[in-house]
Scaffold this active site. Structure first.
Site, PDB file in Angstrom:
ATOM      1  N   LYS A 161       5.680  39.140  23.062  1.00 15.72           N
ATOM      2  CA  LYS A 161       4.636  39.926  22.361  1.00 15.72           C
ATOM      3  C   LYS A 161       5.231  41.200  21.787  1.00 15.72           C
ATOM      4  O   LYS A 161       4.750  42.304  22.029  1.00 15.72           O
ATOM      5  CB  LYS A 161       3.465  40.211  23.288  1.00 15.72           C
ATOM      6  CG  LYS A 161       2.833  38.935  23.833  1.00 15.72           C
ATOM      7  CD  LYS A 161       1.531  39.170  24.540  1.00 15.72           C
ATOM      8  CE  LYS A 161       0.953  37.893  25.098  1.00 15.72           C
ATOM      9  NZ  LYS A 161       1.690  37.312  26.223  1.00 15.72           N
TER      10      LYS A 161
HETATM   11  O1  LIG Z   1      -4.122  35.929  25.682  1.00 14.98           O
HETATM   12  C1  LIG Z   1      -3.159  35.577  26.354  1.00 14.98           C
HETATM   13  C2  LIG Z   1      -1.869  35.623  25.887  1.00 14.98           C
HETATM   14  C3  LIG Z   1      -0.852  35.171  26.684  1.00 14.98           C
HETATM   15  N1  LIG Z   1      -1.079  34.696  27.921  1.00 14.98           N
HETATM   16  C4  LIG Z   1       0.080  34.236  28.723  1.00 14.98           C
HETATM   17  O2  LIG Z   1      -0.056  32.834  29.002  1.00 14.98           O
HETATM   18  C5  LIG Z   1       0.309  32.540  30.342  1.00 14.98           C
HETATM   19  C6  LIG Z   1      -0.893  32.035  31.111  1.00 14.98           C
HETATM   20  O3  LIG Z   1      -0.557  31.775  32.450  1.00 14.98           O
HETATM   21  P1  LIG Z   1      -1.523  30.962  33.470  1.00 14.98           P
HETATM   22  O4  LIG Z   1      -0.825  31.068  34.768  1.00 14.98           O
HETATM   23  O5  LIG Z   1      -1.603  29.544  32.978  1.00 14.98           O
HETATM   24  O6  LIG Z   1      -2.836  31.639  33.459  1.00 14.98           O
HETATM   25  C7  LIG Z   1       0.914  33.833  30.890  1.00 14.98           C
HETATM   26  O7  LIG Z   1       2.292  33.819  30.611  1.00 14.98           O
HETATM   27  C8  LIG Z   1       0.238  34.916  30.076  1.00 14.98           C
HETATM   28  O8  LIG Z   1       1.038  36.079  29.967  1.00 14.98           O
HETATM   29  C9  LIG Z   1      -2.349  34.643  28.392  1.00 14.98           C
HETATM   30  O9  LIG Z   1      -2.618  34.195  29.525  1.00 14.98           O
HETATM   31  N2  LIG Z   1      -3.359  35.090  27.595  1.00 14.98           N
END
Ligand SMILES: O=c1ccn([C@@H]2O[C@H](COP(=O)(O)O)[C@@H](O)[C@H]2O)c(=O)[nH]1
Length: 307
Positions: free
Chosen positions: A106
């Site tokens: 990001k």
């Molecule tokens: O809006 C957002 C942007 C990025 N993320 C990222 O995706 C994964 C989600 O992880 P889970 O464990 O499946 O919840 C994580 O790397 C976040 O930094 C997000 O969740 N939301």
């Protein structure tokens, strides 16, 4: 074939699951953590070795059934320089195994600084006398923050285009307070404006698939927004986090795909990596078998939604 076309090809072969390589320290298999702390002591290097072995086992378990991995940089930055070296090793390992790698950093800033980020993560360094050094981070795509507007985004688009890499610009995030800022706007909500900007800036990055190599991040936790975005922006690839641990449902993801089943990559991090915790195997030995089972399960469920 550009990045977007390549994504479609891989989705066709393996499915749209992106395994999120997020090594939450408190969720790592206890047997692995204990092993490395015992061998190397209580320090960052020991944790980095543990994260390395964990990541290698995950990649080995999924590389033939999953097409994409997303590395969230925060988990590696937490471990300082040893963590960044582990990230580099795992990125290279994933690519050697044929996985498409998305780096979730990001990044962004004012244009001159953004250019530095864009070279660091996408295109590498060019300097006088026609010499160049490729990017240290040999990734396929990077996530980018749109808050600086068009001039901040421009270097990422330019560098990505130059070396045929992908971008995912953060648009509609998964978190509970996302609407506080993202739903602002007079004629159009902020997140919609972001999607429109990415669509325009990425017009020249559209490949044979009809998708642009510059896509957007859209959370599964706001299904109605997901549906509206797909309807309005047919050429944008969506990278969709929020399924599993954050409560995003699967059924509404149906709207994220185009009629031919293309257009969405669905990230699951905790829901795949730490499936062993639901199995009652408390020390986590053999966790990688459950990573594989869970990945197969997600690919099958997504395939139903793609029809
Ligand atoms: O809006 C957002 C942007 C990025 N993320 C990222 O995706 C994964 C989600 O992880 P889970 O464990 O499946 O919840 C994580 O790397 C976040 O930094 C997000 O969740 N939301």
């Amino acid at each position: 074939m550009n990045f977007a076309d390549q994504v479609c090809k891989v989705v066709e072969m393996k499915g749209p699951l992106v395994v999120g390589m997020d090594p939450h320290l408190e969720l790592l298999p206890p047997y692995l953590l204990e092993k490395w702390l015992r061998e190397r002591g209580n320090n960052l290097q020991a944790l980095a070795y543990c994260v390395m072995e964990f990541g290698e086992l995950v990649i080995e378990a999924i590389h033939d059934i999953v097409g994409f991995v997303k590395f969230q940089m925060a988990f590696y930055e937490l471990l300082g320089v040893p963590g960044l070296m582990v990230l580099k090793n795992l990125v290279d390992r994933a690519r050697e195994k044929g996985l498409t790698v998305i780096l979730d950093g990001k990044r962004n800033d004012i244009a001159s600084t953004a250019a530095c980020y864009a070279r660091a993560y996408l295109s590498g360094i060019e300097y006088p006398l026609e010499r160049s050094i490729p990017s240290f981070w040999d990734v396929d795509a990077l996530t980018v923050n749109p808050y600086f507007g068009e001039d901040g985004l421009t270097p990422f688009f330019e560098e990505a285009k130059k070396v045929n890499k992908g971008l995912f610009v953060v648009c509609r995030t998964t978190n509970p307070s996302a609407p506080f800022l993202q739903d602002e706007g007079r004629e159009e909500k902020v997140y919609f404006k972001v999607a429109r900007l990415v669509e325009r800036m990425g017009e020249k990055m559209i490949g044979d698939s009809g998708f642009s190599s510059a896509g957007i991040v859209v959370g599964a936790t706001y299904p109605e927004d997901l549906r509206m975005l797909r309807a309005e922006f047919p050429s944008l690839l969506f990278l969709i986090p929020g399924v599993g641990a954050q409560g995003g449902g699967l059924e509404t993801l149906r709207f994220a795909f185009r009629d031919d089943g293309m257009g969405a990559l669905v990230n699951v991090s905790r829901g795949v990596l730490f499936a062993y915790r639901e199995s009652g195997k408390l020390d986590g030995r053999g966790f990688e078998r459950l990573v594989r089972t869970k990945s197969i399960d997600y690919q099958e469920r997504f395939r139903e939604l793609q029809r």
